[in-house]
Design a protein around this motif. Structure first.
Motif, PDB file in Angstrom:
ATOM      1  N   THR A  56      -2.835   3.031  -6.905  1.00 22.73           N
ATOM      2  CA  THR A  56      -3.959   3.128  -5.986  1.00 22.73           C
ATOM      3  C   THR A  56      -3.819   4.259  -4.983  1.00 22.73           C
ATOM      4  O   THR A  56      -4.683   4.441  -4.142  1.00 22.73           O
ATOM      5  CB  THR A  56      -4.122   1.803  -5.201  1.00 22.73           C
ATOM      6  OG1 THR A  56      -2.949   1.614  -4.408  1.00 22.73           O
ATOM      7  CG2 THR A  56      -4.342   0.639  -6.128  1.00 22.73           C
ATOM      8  N   GLY A  57      -2.724   5.011  -5.075  1.00 19.81           N
ATOM      9  CA  GLY A  57      -2.498   6.074  -4.098  1.00 19.81           C
ATOM     10  C   GLY A  57      -2.014   5.535  -2.769  1.00 19.81           C
ATOM     11  O   GLY A  57      -2.013   6.244  -1.772  1.00 19.81           O
ATOM     12  N   GLY A  58      -1.589   4.266  -2.724  1.00 15.23           N
ATOM     13  CA  GLY A  58      -1.140   3.631  -1.494  1.00 15.23           C
ATOM     14  C   GLY A  58       0.351   3.803  -1.248  1.00 15.23           C
ATOM     15  O   GLY A  58       1.046   4.538  -1.941  1.00 15.23           O
ATOM     16  N   ALA A  60       1.412   2.883  -6.349  1.00 13.43           N
ATOM     17  CA  ALA A  60       1.373   4.131  -7.106  1.00 13.43           C
ATOM     18  C   ALA A  60       0.024   4.290  -7.795  1.00 13.43           C
ATOM     19  O   ALA A  60      -0.534   5.375  -7.836  1.00 13.43           O
ATOM     20  CB  ALA A  60       2.501   4.157  -8.138  1.00 13.43           C
TER      21      ALA A  60
END
Length: 135
Positions: A6-8, A4
């Protein structure tokens, strides 16, 4: 950092299954496996049903019907998705539930790396499904 932050990736949201007989597969996944219906929609333009099913952990299974879908090339080693595995707290009650509905399970095996017990069975279209015991 988490996915969440890291946008992963955060996890698997759903898996999708295409069936050959919508009513038979709906009965199997809802009545026999016990999945809860979230939504059911007929897509007239595609002559297709889409059934959204909930798993207890928040994951979802989408069941689709299409006119004359091609059969799975081989079992289970075709390219692409090999099988779906469902977590269970204990194998025997679910194996018995399946047996009560005429669904056969393979003999219980033990994962050589984790020591966890598991078994395979098939849905109405012979899609390989796994029960994986987590304790």
């Amino acid at each position: 950092m988490t996915g969440a932050a890291t946008g992963g990736l955060l996890g698997i949201h759903h898996a999708a299954v295409i069936c050959s007989d919508y009513a038979r597969s709906k009965d199997f996944y809802v009545r026999i496996l016990g999945l809860r219906v979230l939504a059911e929609n007929h897509r007239a333009a595609r002559d297709s049903w889409k059934l959204d099913l909930a798993l207890p952990d928040g994951g979802q299974l989408e069941l689709f019907s299409f006119p004359a879908p091609p059969p799975r090339p081989s079992r289970p080693e075709a390219q692409g998705l090999r099988h779906l595995a469902f977590r269970v707290a204990a194998l025997e009650p679910m194996i018995q539930r399946l047996a009560d509905h005429g669904v056969a399970c393979e003999p219980i095996r033990v994962d050589e790396y984790t020591g966890a017990r598991f078994t395979f069975f098939a849905d109405p279209d012979d899609l390989p499904l796994e029960l994986y015991e987590v304790v």
